[in-house]
Design an enzyme around this catalytic site. Structure first.
Site, PDB file in Angstrom:
ATOM      1  N   ASP A  78      12.056   3.455 -18.816  1.00 33.70           N
ATOM      2  CA  ASP A  78      11.800   3.990 -17.485  1.00 33.70           C
ATOM      3  C   ASP A  78      13.107   4.149 -16.714  1.00 33.70           C
ATOM      4  O   ASP A  78      13.365   5.198 -16.117  1.00 33.70           O
ATOM      5  CB  ASP A  78      10.840   3.073 -16.733  1.00 33.70           C
ATOM      6  CG  ASP A  78      10.389   3.662 -15.402  1.00 33.70           C
ATOM      7  OD1 ASP A  78       9.610   4.643 -15.424  1.00 33.70           O
ATOM      8  OD2 ASP A  78      10.796   3.151 -14.351  1.00 33.70           O
ATOM      9  N   ASP A 116      10.768  -2.997  -6.095  1.00 33.35           N
ATOM     10  CA  ASP A 116      11.394  -3.945  -7.021  1.00 33.35           C
ATOM     11  C   ASP A 116      12.313  -4.936  -6.317  1.00 33.35           C
ATOM     12  O   ASP A 116      12.330  -6.123  -6.645  1.00 33.35           O
ATOM     13  CB  ASP A 116      12.205  -3.185  -8.088  1.00 33.35           C
ATOM     14  CG  ASP A 116      11.318  -2.486  -9.104  1.00 33.35           C
ATOM     15  OD1 ASP A 116      10.189  -2.962  -9.336  1.00 33.35           O
ATOM     16  OD2 ASP A 116      11.765  -1.472  -9.671  1.00 33.35           O
ATOM     17  N   GLN A 159       2.375   3.511  -5.431  1.00 26.58           N
ATOM     18  CA  GLN A 159       1.440   3.069  -6.457  1.00 26.58           C
ATOM     19  C   GLN A 159       0.286   2.265  -5.865  1.00 26.58           C
ATOM     20  O   GLN A 159      -0.862   2.397  -6.288  1.00 26.58           O
ATOM     21  CB  GLN A 159       2.169   2.240  -7.516  1.00 26.58           C
ATOM     22  CG  GLN A 159       3.058   3.045  -8.443  1.00 26.58           C
ATOM     23  CD  GLN A 159       2.289   4.005  -9.345  1.00 26.58           C
ATOM     24  OE1 GLN A 159       1.148   3.766  -9.698  1.00 26.58           O
ATOM     25  NE2 GLN A 159       2.927   5.117  -9.684  1.00 26.58           N
ATOM     26  N   TYR A 219       0.839  -1.202   0.000  1.00 26.17           N
ATOM     27  CA  TYR A 219       0.000   0.000   0.000  1.00 26.17           C
ATOM     28  C   TYR A 219       0.876   1.255   0.000  1.00 26.17           C
ATOM     29  O   TYR A 219       0.609   2.232   0.691  1.00 26.17           O
ATOM     30  CB  TYR A 219      -0.937  -0.012   1.208  1.00 26.17           C
ATOM     31  CG  TYR A 219      -2.202   0.798   1.006  1.00 26.17           C
ATOM     32  CD1 TYR A 219      -3.205   0.349   0.167  1.00 26.17           C
ATOM     33  CD2 TYR A 219      -2.383   2.013   1.658  1.00 26.17           C
ATOM     34  CE1 TYR A 219      -4.360   1.080  -0.024  1.00 26.17           C
ATOM     35  CE2 TYR A 219      -3.535   2.754   1.491  1.00 26.17           C
ATOM     36  CZ  TYR A 219      -4.523   2.287   0.637  1.00 26.17           C
ATOM     37  OH  TYR A 219      -5.676   3.019   0.449  1.00 26.17           O
ATOM     38  N   GLU A 242      13.185  27.394  -9.281  1.00 26.72           N
ATOM     39  CA  GLU A 242      12.465  27.807 -10.481  1.00 26.72           C
ATOM     40  C   GLU A 242      12.277  26.678 -11.498  1.00 26.72           C
ATOM     41  O   GLU A 242      11.633  26.874 -12.535  1.00 26.72           O
ATOM     42  CB  GLU A 242      13.190  28.986 -11.141  1.00 26.72           C
ATOM     43  CG  GLU A 242      13.150  30.244 -10.277  1.00 26.72           C
ATOM     44  CD  GLU A 242      13.735  31.462 -10.977  1.00 26.72           C
ATOM     45  OE1 GLU A 242      13.790  31.457 -12.222  1.00 26.72           O
ATOM     46  OE2 GLU A 242      14.137  32.409 -10.278  1.00 26.72           O
ATOM     47  N   GLN A 257      10.421  -7.840  -4.376  1.00 23.34           N
ATOM     48  CA  GLN A 257       9.446  -8.658  -5.109  1.00 23.34           C
ATOM     49  C   GLN A 257       9.872 -10.117  -5.284  1.00 23.34           C
ATOM     50  O   GLN A 257       9.058 -11.025  -5.044  1.00 23.34           O
ATOM     51  CB  GLN A 257       9.135  -8.039  -6.469  1.00 23.34           C
ATOM     52  CG  GLN A 257       8.279  -6.793  -6.400  1.00 23.34           C
ATOM     53  CD  GLN A 257       7.924  -6.257  -7.778  1.00 23.34           C
ATOM     54  OE1 GLN A 257       8.013  -6.961  -8.780  1.00 23.34           O
ATOM     55  NE2 GLN A 257       7.523  -4.995  -7.835  1.00 23.34           N
ATOM     56  N   GLY A 309       2.217   7.784  -7.521  1.00 26.35           N
ATOM     57  CA  GLY A 309       0.934   7.314  -7.051  1.00 26.35           C
ATOM     58  C   GLY A 309       0.007   8.422  -6.568  1.00 26.35           C
ATOM     59  O   GLY A 309      -1.202   8.389  -6.814  1.00 26.35           O
ATOM     60  N   HIS A 346       5.520  -2.156 -13.033  1.00 27.31           N
ATOM     61  CA  HIS A 346       6.824  -1.846 -13.627  1.00 27.31           C
ATOM     62  C   HIS A 346       7.406  -3.161 -14.122  1.00 27.31           C
ATOM     63  O   HIS A 346       7.190  -4.214 -13.512  1.00 27.31           O
ATOM     64  CB  HIS A 346       7.730  -1.199 -12.572  1.00 27.31           C
ATOM     65  CG  HIS A 346       9.124  -0.877 -13.035  1.00 27.31           C
ATOM     66  ND1 HIS A 346       9.409  -0.367 -14.286  1.00 27.31           N
ATOM     67  CD2 HIS A 346      10.320  -0.991 -12.407  1.00 27.31           C
ATOM     68  CE1 HIS A 346      10.720  -0.180 -14.397  1.00 27.31           C
ATOM     69  NE2 HIS A 346      11.289  -0.554 -13.272  1.00 27.31           N
TER      70      HIS A 346
END
Length: 334
Positions: free
Chosen positions: A192, A84, A29, A26, A232, A87, A135, A109
């Protein structure tokens, strides 16, 4: 050849009717996917440690977090929204033993599938829906009636309806409004990583630090240096987001635009491009993935050292002081 882009009109949520979606994790994402899908009428359960900050947030949002193994057993679609690096071990310990034929693994991903650190059985779908934004933005855009553009990919279609499931999922999280681009795990993962390392995070962070150092070492006040090389940036990026480089250049002064053309290519030139190409090769051949996995196996010692070193850079300390002067920014201190 133009990439295929799909919208709400090109699919529906029908493929998810009667199915249970388990969101594992949770975090950034995970919280957005779980809430957006639920608000789209999908049955969602969440796996997360209840006692953790994210677990408490899930409870606050109306979910009842459960162990990963329990969620996988109940779910038709298993969304792996974990970091990642963790996992693979979670997959081996809690996901794989509870997978049954016909279920779907959903990734946000492509890293672990593309680099083969997770190897799913052939009788499950392996799909991806990757929103092109953090997310919190995915959730915020959904709540205001819009949606962040998504990438979708199908690595394995075991049930014959993986495309319908993937598009339905993308529509459920808001991608049908922002546009869902059809790609592959390989292309999503490699682009990515390249974007993060070379431009968005690595390149930008180093450019900010080096610009700050040049100005302060030349005797300019650090406050001025911070405003010019960091604060900026948002103004420029927002202009580019709205209308590209042309609109940004149209919106700035002639002096700034002239300086863009005059000095920009001296800073980022063909030698820079060669280093970018080398970085891409490092990603493509798996060297970066190996370095990442090896450091994780070593307790992330190098990674943690870099984090500590960068936190101590002067641009961070002066930035913290200046942001406190601007409460309307809702400044965050780590």
């Amino acid at each position: 050849m133009a990439i295929e882009t799909l919208y709400d009109k090109d699919g529906s949520l029908d493929a998810l009717k009667g199915k249970i979606v388990a969101v594992l994790g949770y975090g950034s994402q995970g919280h957005a996917h779980a809430q957006n899908l639920r608000d789209s009428g999908v049955k969602v359960i969440v796996a997360n440690r209840k006692e953790s900050a994210n677990g408490k947030l899930a409870i606050e949002h109306g979910f009842d977090p459960m162990p990963v193994a329990d969620a996988v057993q109940q779910a038709d679609l298993v969304v792996i929204a974990l970091p990642d690096e963790v996992q693979p071990e979670v997959y081996v310990k809690d996901i794989a033993p509870n997978l049954k034929a016909g279920k779907s693994l959903v990734f946000t991903h492509g890293f672990n599938i593309h680099f083969k650190t997770i190897d799913p059985p052939k009788d499950v779908n392996v799909i991806m829906v990757a929103p092109k934004g953090p997310g919190h933005t995915v959730r915020w855009e959904y709540e205001r009636g819009g949606g962040v553009p998504c990438l979708m990919a199908i690595h394995q279609d075991a049930t014959g309806d993986a495309r319908d499931l993937t598009l339905a999922y993308a529509i459920g999280v808001g991608g049908g409004k922002g546009g869902t681009l059809v790609t592959s795990f390989k292309d999503e993962c490699e682009t990515d990583l390249f974007g993060e390392q070379v431009v968005l995070c690595g390149g930008l962070s180093e450019s900010i630090k080096k610009g700050f150092e040049v100005l302060t070492e030349a005797g300019y006040p650090p406050e001025l240096a911070y405003f010019e090389v960091c604060h900026e940036l948002e103004l420029i990026i927002n202009l580019i987001k709205r209308g590209g480089l042309d609109y940004m250049r149209y919106s700035i002064s002639n002096t700034a635009e002239f300086g863009d053309y005059y000095t920009g290519p001296k800073i980022c030139n063909d030698d820079t491009k060669k280093r970018m190409e080398a970085a891409l090769k490092h990603i493509q051949d798996g060297s970066f993935a190996k370095a990442f996995r090896d450091d994780y196996a070593n307790g992330f010692k190098w990674f943690k050292a870099q984090r500590a070193e960068n936190a101590g850079h002067p641009v961070e300390s002066i930035g913290k002081e200046l942001r406190r002067m601007m409460p309307w920014l809702k400044p965050v201190e780590m």
